[in-house]
Every structure is written in structure tokens, then in C-alpha cells.
Design an enzyme around this catalytic site. Structure first.
Site, PDB file in Angstrom:
ATOM      1  N   VAL A 209       0.842  -1.195   0.000  1.00  0.00           N
ATOM      2  CA  VAL A 209       0.000   0.000   0.000  1.00  0.00           C
ATOM      3  C   VAL A 209       0.878   1.246   0.000  1.00  0.00           C
ATOM      4  CG1 VAL A 209      -2.025  -1.049   1.088  1.00  0.00           C
ATOM      5  CG2 VAL A 209      -0.168  -0.164   2.530  1.00  0.00           C
TER       6      VAL A 209
ATOM      7  N   ARG B  83       4.149   2.529  -2.566  1.00  0.00           N
ATOM      8  CA  ARG B  83       4.252   2.985  -3.942  1.00  0.00           C
ATOM      9  C   ARG B  83       4.661   1.825  -4.836  1.00  0.00           C
ATOM     10  NH1 ARG B  83       1.332   6.593  -3.254  1.00  0.00           N
ATOM     11  NH2 ARG B  83       1.699   8.833  -3.503  1.00  0.00           N
TER      12      ARG B  83
ATOM     13  N   ASP C  76      -2.421  -2.796  -3.822  1.00  0.00           N
ATOM     14  CA  ASP C  76      -3.219  -1.610  -4.137  1.00  0.00           C
ATOM     15  C   ASP C  76      -2.491  -0.675  -5.092  1.00  0.00           C
ATOM     16  OD1 ASP C  76      -5.613   0.078  -3.576  1.00  0.00           O
ATOM     17  OD2 ASP C  76      -4.106   1.464  -2.788  1.00  0.00           O
TER      18      ASP C  76
ATOM     19  N   GLU D  50       0.200   2.034 -13.674  1.00  0.00           N
ATOM     20  CA  GLU D  50      -1.222   2.115 -13.328  1.00  0.00           C
ATOM     21  C   GLU D  50      -1.995   2.832 -14.425  1.00  0.00           C
ATOM     22  OE1 GLU D  50      -1.721   3.839  -9.446  1.00  0.00           O
ATOM     23  OE2 GLU D  50      -0.598   2.244  -8.456  1.00  0.00           O
TER      24      GLU D  50
ATOM     25  N   HIS E 207      -5.734   1.248  -6.449  1.00  0.00           N
ATOM     26  CA  HIS E 207      -5.095   2.380  -5.765  1.00  0.00           C
ATOM     27  C   HIS E 207      -6.135   3.210  -4.995  1.00  0.00           C
ATOM     28  CE1 HIS E 207      -1.343   5.152  -5.969  1.00  0.00           C
ATOM     29  NE2 HIS E 207      -1.965   5.284  -4.809  1.00  0.00           N
TER      30      HIS E 207
END
Length: 319
Positions: free
Chosen positions: A229, A231, A255, A260, A279
Site C-alpha cells: 500500500v 508505492r 493496491d 497504473e 489504488h
């Protein structure tokens, strides 16, 4: 009259609090794409940041002196330009502690208590129990929190409520409540070998880029859990996939990712032992209010000519 440009909507009460705290300032609210760049060029204080505002905000003649960003991470900001202009920068560290902690335990419980699998079976109307004596528990497990700041401190507190042993990694090595043993970054490889669950909350810096690489995953205790959670750039994704495939990592709750959105067809999508969220770990309906509380505390100090007390970013270490 100085100008405060706010990129988040303010309630009448919040606007009144700003006016009382800094009575000599004009308040302008709006979304980044809607605010006149000429207004941004006149801003002394920005609550929020957008790349759309970079040029007018950092113009050579702009009076910008302080930016309060709405995120904990500041890796997407033009840090060199902000530093060259001597802009004070504060982040939203602490805003995410509760929602991200809840997400971490959501990931873990979804796996140990069969919730991830049961949810998929429900859609197919399948009544199928796991094999006898295969459901796990968090109680008694060792959780390693890599990057113990505001979020990690709250995670450690909740882990203790589950009866877990907690170890941590932080730059200073200084211990904190609810952490049984704290390592410096130099002890990372030793720490992961002793843990049942590794939770990564590291920010993206030059030092942390791909810190979770093939060598570090190889040091994991076989069958351990990994939660990211922090980077995405802190993890070598190919190395993570390999560790999931060979069983070194039994389960991953992810996450954040190097790229992304996670590309269609990526191997992680199809892995039964991976739970992916887009995210959202830090998102909460209380987000704006918590950011405003940090901003207002700093604004009181700023208006009085004092040092900003909350979340001042050090440009040298980038957090």
C-alpha cells in the site's frame, strides 16, 4: 491582499475558519481545470496541487510561498522547481492512517478467512468449504511493517489488537509504541526472513526504487504474505510475480503498481493468490476534512510567522 487558492471545495464553516485564521487573505475555490491561470499566478498559498497549475504557480514573478498537497506522496510534484523557488511544502501524511490500516487488514482477512474465494463462489452459487484445518489466523503471526510512519504506527496498534508480534523498518531505527523491534533499512533482509507478513508502506524515492527485488523476495520466509500500500515503484513487479509463482509469497494484497492502471493481460490479474484493488487504500469519505485540519493548523502558524508544525517536507529526502 494575499490569495489562497483551494482546489477542494470548502464548506461555509471551513471558509469562515480560514478567514478568521488569516483575515488578510482572499480565498478562491475551484477545480484545477476551471481556475483562471492568471489567478493561480497571484496565489501565495495553494491548498492542493495539479500539473495544470505548474506553470502559472511557479512563474518567476508569482508570490507562491506555500503548497499544502492533498496526498502523502509528493513524487509527482516538480520538487526541484519548488525548492528553487523556496516554496514551503507540506503533505497530507496522517490522513491515510485509518483507511489504509483498514485496507491492510481487509487484504489479510480476505485470505486467511476465505473471504476472497467465498465472494467469487457466491456469484456462481457454489457452496464449498475449504479443506479441513486450512483456514488461517493473524493471531500469533509476525508482521513486518516496512516504512513505519503515521500509517505504520496505526497498523502496528491494530496488529497488537489481533495478538500479533510486530517488527518495523524506519530510517532512524527509533522505536515506537506497539512495535516489538525496530530495524533500520540496513536490517531489511534480516527482518523479512523473520516475518510471516510483510506490509510495504514505503514512499517512492531514489533509495526505495525496486527495493523489493529478486534478492529480497528470495530472503522471504517461504509461504509468507505480502501487502503493498506504499508505492508501486518500490517493487520489481517481475520479481514479485516469480515469487508468487514459486510459492515464496503465498498471497499478495496489492493496491499500487509500477504501471497504473495494471495493464490488461498482466499475469497478476489471473493469479488466485493475489487480490488487486485500484489504488484506493487511502480513499475515505472523511478525506477532505482531515486534509483541511492539517491545512488549518499550518495556516495558523503561517499567519503568525511561525514554522509550519505539520508535515513539512524535506526536499533532500523527499518526504
Amino acid at each position: 491582499m494575499g490569495k489562497i487558492v483551494c482546489l477542494q471545495a470548502l464548506s461555509p464553516e471551513q471558509e469562515s475558519l480560514i478567514q478568521k485564521t488569516a483575515p488578510g487573505y482572499e480565498i478562491i475555490q475551484g477545480k484545477a481545470k476551471e481556475i483562471d491561470p492568471a489567478i493561480v499566478r497571484q496565489a501565495e498559498i495553494l491548498l492542493g496541487w495539479s500539473k495544470l497549475l505548474e506553470e502559472p504557480a511557479l512563474h518567476a514573478e508569482s508570490p507562491l510561498r506555500w503548497v499544502q498537497v492533498r496526498s502523502a506522496g509528493i513524487d509527482m510534484l516538480p520538487l526541484e522547481r519548488l525548492e528553487q523557488k523556496s516554496v514551503l511544502l507540506t503533505n497530507a501524511s496522517g490522513v491515510h492512517a485509518i483507511p489504509i490500516t483498514e485496507m491492510i487488514f481487509g487484504f489479510l482477512l480476505s485470505h486467511t478467512r476465505y473471504l476472497h474465494t467465498a465472494g467469487k463462489q457466491q456469484l456462481q452459487q457454489i457452496w464449498k468449504k475449504p479443506a479441513n484445518n486450512t483456514l488461517g489466523e493473524l493471531h500469533g503471526q509476525t508482521m513486518l511493517i516496512v516504512g513505519v510512519g503515521e500509517i505504520g504506527s496505526e497498523t502496528a496498534r491494530i496488529a497488537k489488537a489481533f495478538g500479533m508480534r510486530v517488527t518495523g523498518i524506519r530510517r532512524s531505527g527509533r522505536n515506537l509504541p506497539y512495535v516489538d523491534h525496530m530495524y533500520t533499512m540496513d536490517g531489511l533482509q534480516q527482518a523479512v526472513a523473520d516475518a510471516d507478513i510483510v506490509v510495504n508502506i514505503l514512499p517512492a524515492t531514489d533509495e526505495t526504487l525496486h527495493i523489493f527485488d529478486e534478492k529480497l523476495f528470495a530472503a522471504f520466509k517461504p509461504g509468507m504474505f505480502f501487502v503493498n500500500v506504499g508505492r508501486g515503484q518500490t517493487v520489481n513487479t517481475d520479481a514479485l510475480v516469480q515469487s508468487l509463482e514459486n510459492g515464496q509469497v503465498a498471497f499478495a494484497g496489492l493496491d499500487v503498481f509500477e504501471e497504473e492502471p495494471l495493464p490488461a493481460g498482466h499475469p497478476l490479474w489471473a493469479m488466485e493468490n493475489v487480490l488487486i484493488t485500484p489504488h484506493i487504500a487511502g480513499d475515505t469519505e472523511r478525506y477532505d476534512g482531515r486534509v483541511f485540519d492539517i491545512f488549518l493548523e499550518n495556516l495558523k502558524a503561517y499567519a503568525a510567522g511561525h514554522e509550519l508544525p505539520r508535515n513539512r517536507v524535506d526536499y533532500k529526502i523527499k518526504y
